[in-house]
Structure formats: C-alpha cells, structure tokens
Design a protein around this motif. Sequence first.
Motif, PDB file in Angstrom:
ATOM      1  N   THR A 161       0.835  -1.206   0.000  1.00  0.00           N
ATOM      2  CA  THR A 161       0.000   0.000   0.000  1.00  0.00           C
ATOM      3  C   THR A 161       0.866   1.252   0.000  1.00  0.00           C
ATOM      4  O   THR A 161       0.539   2.243  -0.667  1.00  0.00           O
ATOM      5  CB  THR A 161      -0.943   0.006   1.217  1.00  0.00           C
ATOM      6  N   GLN A 162       1.978   1.213   0.732  1.00  0.00           N
ATOM      7  CA  GLN A 162       2.905   2.340   0.703  1.00  0.00           C
ATOM      8  C   GLN A 162       3.496   2.512  -0.692  1.00  0.00           C
ATOM      9  O   GLN A 162       3.660   3.642  -1.178  1.00  0.00           O
ATOM     10  CB  GLN A 162       4.024   2.105   1.712  1.00  0.00           C
ATOM     11  N   GLY A 163       3.795   1.391  -1.353  1.00  0.00           N
ATOM     12  CA  GLY A 163       4.299   1.469  -2.716  1.00  0.00           C
ATOM     13  C   GLY A 163       3.279   2.082  -3.655  1.00  0.00           C
ATOM     14  O   GLY A 163       3.622   2.869  -4.548  1.00  0.00           O
ATOM     15  N   LEU A 164       2.009   1.745  -3.461  1.00  0.00           N
ATOM     16  CA  LEU A 164       0.946   2.306  -4.293  1.00  0.00           C
ATOM     17  C   LEU A 164       0.804   3.807  -4.071  1.00  0.00           C
ATOM     18  O   LEU A 164       0.488   4.555  -5.002  1.00  0.00           O
ATOM     19  CB  LEU A 164      -0.378   1.608  -3.994  1.00  0.00           C
ATOM     20  N   ARG A 165       1.018   4.236  -2.843  1.00  0.00           N
ATOM     21  CA  ARG A 165       0.957   5.684  -2.561  1.00  0.00           C
ATOM     22  C   ARG A 165       1.988   6.425  -3.404  1.00  0.00           C
ATOM     23  O   ARG A 165       1.711   7.511  -3.921  1.00  0.00           O
ATOM     24  CB  ARG A 165       1.202   5.938  -1.077  1.00  0.00           C
ATOM     25  N   GLN A 231       2.738   7.367  15.239  1.00  0.00           N
ATOM     26  CA  GLN A 231       2.666   8.629  14.511  1.00  0.00           C
ATOM     27  C   GLN A 231       4.030   9.203  14.166  1.00  0.00           C
ATOM     28  O   GLN A 231       4.267   9.652  13.039  1.00  0.00           O
ATOM     29  CB  GLN A 231       1.870   9.656  15.320  1.00  0.00           C
ATOM     30  N   GLY A 232       4.935   9.198  15.130  1.00  0.00           N
ATOM     31  CA  GLY A 232       6.249   9.790  14.894  1.00  0.00           C
ATOM     32  C   GLY A 232       7.002   9.077  13.788  1.00  0.00           C
ATOM     33  O   GLY A 232       7.569   9.718  12.895  1.00  0.00           O
ATOM     34  N   ALA A 236       7.942  10.691  10.081  1.00  0.00           N
ATOM     35  CA  ALA A 236       9.361  10.861   9.757  1.00  0.00           C
ATOM     36  C   ALA A 236       9.847   9.920   8.662  1.00  0.00           C
ATOM     37  O   ALA A 236      10.755  10.263   7.907  1.00  0.00           O
ATOM     38  CB  ALA A 236      10.214  10.662  11.029  1.00  0.00           C
ATOM     39  N   ILE A 237       9.225   8.749   8.566  1.00  0.00           N
ATOM     40  CA  ILE A 237       9.736   7.725   7.639  1.00  0.00           C
ATOM     41  C   ILE A 237       8.737   7.378   6.544  1.00  0.00           C
ATOM     42  O   ILE A 237       9.010   7.533   5.359  1.00  0.00           O
ATOM     43  CB  ILE A 237      10.126   6.439   8.402  1.00  0.00           C
TER      44      ILE A 237
END
Length: 241
Positions: A161-165, A231-232, A236-237
Amino acid sequence: MSVSIENKVALVTGANRGIGKAIVESFINHGAKKVYLAVRDVNSTKELEEKYGEKVVTLKADVSNTKSIQDLAEQTKDVEVVVNNAGIGTPQDTIGENAEQDFQNQLNVNAFGLLRVANSFAKTLEKNQGALVQLNSVASLKNFSALSTYSASKAASYSLTQGLRTDLGAKGVSILSVHPGPVLTDMGKAAGFDEGASTSTISEGIVSALKAGDFHLFPDEMAKQFEGAYQGFSDAIVLAE
C-alpha cells in the motif's frame, strides 16, 4: 487529495457481509451514485440488492484469481473509488505443521489480492482521478503470535500500500490504508475476539478519511492507541517525501 464519495461510482470487494457490507451502506448513505458489489457468491448480496435497488450491481469476483480481477476491471471502467476489503484471517502460530500452507493462503488473498486489484484497476483509477482503499490492520504493524501468519500477510499488504501511494499517488490517485483493531465480524470471532469495534465505525471512518485526503486511517479505539505510538515513525519515515 480530498475525495468525496458523493455522486461517485464505487466498487467494494467482499461486499456481502461484515466491513464490506457496512462500507456499501455508508457509501450509499453519503450519496454514492452506484456501488459494485464484487463477491465470490453472487447470491450473497440479495439483501443489499433489495434494499438499494439500482444503486448496487453485483459482480462475481475472486481476489485470489488474477483473471477474475482483470475481468472485473474490464466490466467497471466507470469506477472512481475501489475498496479492496476482501481478505481472510485464520488463527495460526508461527510454529506448526500447517504454518507454511496457511501463510501461503493468506498471502495469496491478503497481499497478492491487493496486487491483483491495484494492477487491474490502475489505468481506470488514473483516468478517473479516483481512489484506492486497502483494508489493512493493526496487525500489519505488530505480529500477534496467535495470528502470526495473518499478521505477516497484512504487513506485506501494508508495505504494498505504501508502494501504491508512491506509484499511483504521483498519477493523481488517492490511496488510503485502513488499520482497524478487532472488529465485530465473523472473521473477528473466528480469530478469537468476542469484543471489538462496530463495522460502521470502520465504514464511516473511510468516508471521512477520503474526504480529508489522509493516507492512514486508525478508525477505532484500539487502533487509535496504535496510531499514537506510530505517529512519529509514520511522519518521519513512511510519509516523508
């Protein structure tokens, strides 16, 4: 990117019960023009068809089968919001004679299923400047030992999902990653949870998060505890440009 569900054409996999059914109802209540009900058993959506009439269209689809999802995408080129809700969750420790087969099964549906949906609908969502919603879990962030293989499969789907973003987000497609805690569904009960959030908490949260243009949604009380701790790192990452 903000996405209002009003007047949109949506598609929900696993739309016949649980969270999927609640998403259909929330979308229609918030003004969706039409919702495709993508299910393995086309006889399982009669209640929704009777309730919403022409606003819903049932289509046969199996996220564990690539051609099935490709065929689904060919039939729904007007879709603007795709919710990949279909998934499986069976209790399985890391150690056990069935662990390997169970992990393969859960990966096939929960992670490869997302790949199939994303690749099949990518061009349509780009053309329609739409949104892709993926039902992940708090288990994508922490391995729950009694649900070890499920947790690992959801960690894989969250990574995708992060890759799709990155990939689709650059082309104007909104991506939403949903991370509920235990939910009062048949799957939740099978996993050993007798208590949990209501399905409407998840579905209404999705409507609000799409409107807000968020990437993460931690919709329920337990999930929000994860959100506070995560959240942090997320800022940040994960969300760092």
